[in-house]
Motif scaffolding. Structure first.
Motif, PDB file in Angstrom:
ATOM      1  N   LEU A  54     -10.694  -2.585  -4.774  1.00 40.96           N
ATOM      2  CA  LEU A  54     -10.368  -1.210  -4.383  1.00 40.96           C
ATOM      3  C   LEU A  54     -10.288  -0.266  -5.586  1.00 40.96           C
ATOM      4  O   LEU A  54     -10.191   0.948  -5.425  1.00 40.96           O
ATOM      5  CB  LEU A  54      -9.077  -1.178  -3.562  1.00 40.96           C
ATOM      6  N   ALA A  76     -10.667  -6.484  -0.214  1.00 40.45           N
ATOM      7  CA  ALA A  76      -9.512  -5.737   0.314  1.00 40.45           C
ATOM      8  C   ALA A  76      -9.789  -5.493   1.780  1.00 40.45           C
ATOM      9  O   ALA A  76     -10.953  -5.501   2.199  1.00 40.45           O
ATOM     10  CB  ALA A  76      -9.360  -4.400  -0.407  1.00 40.45           C
ATOM     11  N   VAL A  77      -8.730  -5.257   2.528  1.00 38.34           N
ATOM     12  CA  VAL A  77      -8.965  -4.884   3.935  1.00 38.34           C
ATOM     13  C   VAL A  77      -9.325  -3.407   4.022  1.00 38.34           C
ATOM     14  O   VAL A  77     -10.199  -3.006   4.783  1.00 38.34           O
ATOM     15  CB  VAL A  77      -7.758  -5.269   4.841  1.00 38.34           C
ATOM     16  N   GLY A  78      -8.674  -2.561   3.189  1.00 36.59           N
ATOM     17  CA  GLY A  78      -8.993  -1.130   3.166  1.00 36.59           C
ATOM     18  C   GLY A  78     -10.319  -0.936   2.433  1.00 36.59           C
ATOM     19  O   GLY A  78     -10.610  -1.641   1.470  1.00 36.59           O
ATOM     20  N   LEU A 101      -4.650 -11.381   4.813  1.00 40.06           N
ATOM     21  CA  LEU A 101      -3.523 -10.784   4.067  1.00 40.06           C
ATOM     22  C   LEU A 101      -2.445 -10.201   4.980  1.00 40.06           C
ATOM     23  O   LEU A 101      -1.457  -9.627   4.505  1.00 40.06           O
ATOM     24  CB  LEU A 101      -4.039  -9.703   3.102  1.00 40.06           C
ATOM     25  N   ARG A 238      -1.999   3.446   1.909  1.00 46.25           N
ATOM     26  CA  ARG A 238      -2.699   4.135   0.823  1.00 46.25           C
ATOM     27  C   ARG A 238      -1.918   5.407   0.496  1.00 46.25           C
ATOM     28  O   ARG A 238      -1.407   6.088   1.411  1.00 46.25           O
ATOM     29  CB  ARG A 238      -4.127   4.511   1.231  1.00 46.25           C
ATOM     30  N   HIS A 286       1.315  -1.556  -6.005  1.00 46.27           N
ATOM     31  CA  HIS A 286       0.299  -1.952  -5.019  1.00 46.27           C
ATOM     32  C   HIS A 286       0.161  -3.488  -4.937  1.00 46.27           C
ATOM     33  O   HIS A 286      -0.889  -4.046  -5.233  1.00 46.27           O
ATOM     34  CB  HIS A 286      -1.057  -1.306  -5.352  1.00 46.27           C
ATOM     35  N   SER A 289      -0.507  -7.467  -0.887  1.00 45.49           N
ATOM     36  CA  SER A 289      -1.148  -8.760  -0.583  1.00 45.49           C
ATOM     37  C   SER A 289      -1.005  -9.765  -1.731  1.00 45.49           C
ATOM     38  O   SER A 289      -1.666 -10.804  -1.729  1.00 45.49           O
ATOM     39  CB  SER A 289      -2.637  -8.531  -0.310  1.00 45.49           C
ATOM     40  N   MET A 298      -8.388 -14.055  -0.093  1.00 47.07           N
ATOM     41  CA  MET A 298      -9.169 -12.799  -0.103  1.00 47.07           C
ATOM     42  C   MET A 298     -10.431 -12.966  -0.952  1.00 47.07           C
ATOM     43  O   MET A 298     -11.521 -12.524  -0.576  1.00 47.07           O
ATOM     44  CB  MET A 298      -8.317 -11.647  -0.646  1.00 47.07           C
TER      45      MET A 298
HETATM   46  C1  DGY Z   1      -6.014  -3.973   0.889  1.00 44.03           C
HETATM   47  O1  DGY Z   1      -6.468  -5.111   1.085  1.00 44.03           O
HETATM   48  O2  DGY Z   1      -6.534  -2.967   1.360  1.00 44.03           O
HETATM   49  C2  DGY Z   1      -4.755  -3.877   0.082  1.00 44.03           C
HETATM   50  O3  DGY Z   1      -4.397  -2.599  -0.204  1.00 44.03           O
HETATM   51  C3  DGY Z   1      -4.825  -4.755  -1.141  1.00 44.03           C
HETATM   52  O4  DGY Z   1      -4.647  -6.029  -0.670  1.00 44.03           O
END
Ligand code: DGY
Length: 322
Positions: A54, A76-78, A101, A238, A286, A289, A298
């Motif tokens: 990210l 990342a998930v985002g 996560l 975020r 941050h 996770s 991940m």
């Molecule tokens: C995500 O995965 O989007 C988190 O912000 C970092 O793990």
């Protein structure tokens, strides 16, 4: 010939060996430093796949340089760091790492909620700085969690995992989401509210919605002013979802009691940022996770998504299909 890939940060050897079996791997190998944008812009010219974090901005200009690029796999998930429209129009697949996560991020969210409500940071400093002289009837008192009302903004997987933790604290759970989640209402006893009602009624407001142009500054001064003076805002999604100037103002004016932030608009946050000067802001770097197991999962999932795309199979976590 093996496909070429670039990995934007040093990942554990086992992940790199897994990738190297199938690909020619180049990697930015400084553990705690993001790859400089100009180096990434050079590297992307030659590769078929990119595994990024990210911390990298994958915009239209950069994507345009990747003449052979077929896939961007975000660890990342985002994925607000990636220009999804540009990827789509250039025929580049994009993947993320959801699911693995969820519980770890929910743990951190709930931990930050408790730490902020019960003033952990001030209390730890109180002990370590030798200020603890006696037991004090009203010293370092905070807010109760047990039985309080929790408002979750963004009832995705992590929102539901936070709600299930809240059940153990006999909290009254409210949520706001683009779509109502009837199953979550039934299994978790969560009640849907319009955003303003959630803000007015909650003792804790937890921000977990994805960051999109629609959620930019979703929580600004008007929203914070609706909250109770004893209430606490937690953001583990975020930074850009909460307007930081408005939050500073609301905290100064005691519109809300405290804030717990794992994310900031600019990361890493500057030491001189006004929010860091306030005793009732608990700030984390941050780490939602950040457990050893989850970060390994991940990294593995990001590698798997990348390889699936390069081997012409459908990656399990596609956010852009072409
Ligand atoms: C995500 O995965 O989007 C988190 O912000 C970092 O793990």
């Amino acid at each position: 010939m093996k496909p070429k890939i670039y990995v934007t940060r040093k990942l554990p050897d086992v992940i790199i060996s897994y990738l190297s079996n199938e690909c020619e791997v180049r990697m930015w190998d400084k553990e705690d430093e993001p790859v400089p944008p100009e180096i990434l812009a050079e590297e992307i010219e030659e590769v078929d796949g990119l595994l990024c974090l990210l911390t990298e901005t994958i915009d239209e200009r950069l994507l345009g340089k990747g003449r052979n690029l077929k896939v961007v796999s975000n660890m990342a998930v985002g994925y607000n760091n990636i220009d999804i429209q540009a990827a789509k129009s250039k025929g580049v697949q994009v993947t993320n790492t959801p699911g693995v996560l969820t519980e770890t991020t929910a743990d951190l969210t709930f931990g930050l909620l408790i730490a902020t409500a019960r003033r952990f940071e001030e209390s730890i400093n109180y002990v370590k700085e030798g200020k603890w002289k006696t037991w004090s009837p009203m010293g370092l008192t905070g807010q109760d969690i047990f039985g309080a009302t929790l408002g979750i903004i963004g009832m995705g997987d992590i929102g539901e995992a936070v709600a299930s933790r809240a059940k153990g604290f006999k909290m009254n759970v409210l949520y706001h989401n683009r779509k109502r989640k009837i199953a979550a209402e039934e299994t978790l006893g969560a009640a849907y509210r319009e955003l303003d009602d959630l803000l007015t009624e909650s003792d804790f407001v937890v921000v977990l919605t994805p960051y999109t142009p629609q959620t930019h500054d979703l929580i600004s001064y008007k929203e914070l002013a609706l909250m109770k003076p004893t209430s606490i805002l937690i953001n583990t999604s975020r930074g850009g979802i909460v307007n930081e100037e408005a939050l500073y103002q609301a905290l100064l004016e005691k519109k809300i009691y405290a804030a717990g932030l794992d994310v900031f608009e600019q990361e890493p946050v500057s030491l001189t940022h006004p929010l860091l000067q306030l005793p009732n802001v608990t700030a984390l770097p941050h780490i939602g996770s950040a457990s050893v197991t989850t970060r390994m999962k991940m990294a593995k999932l990001a590698a798997f998504n990348l390889l699936e795309a390069l081997q012409h199979r459908t990656p399990p976590n596609l956010v852009v299909t072409v």
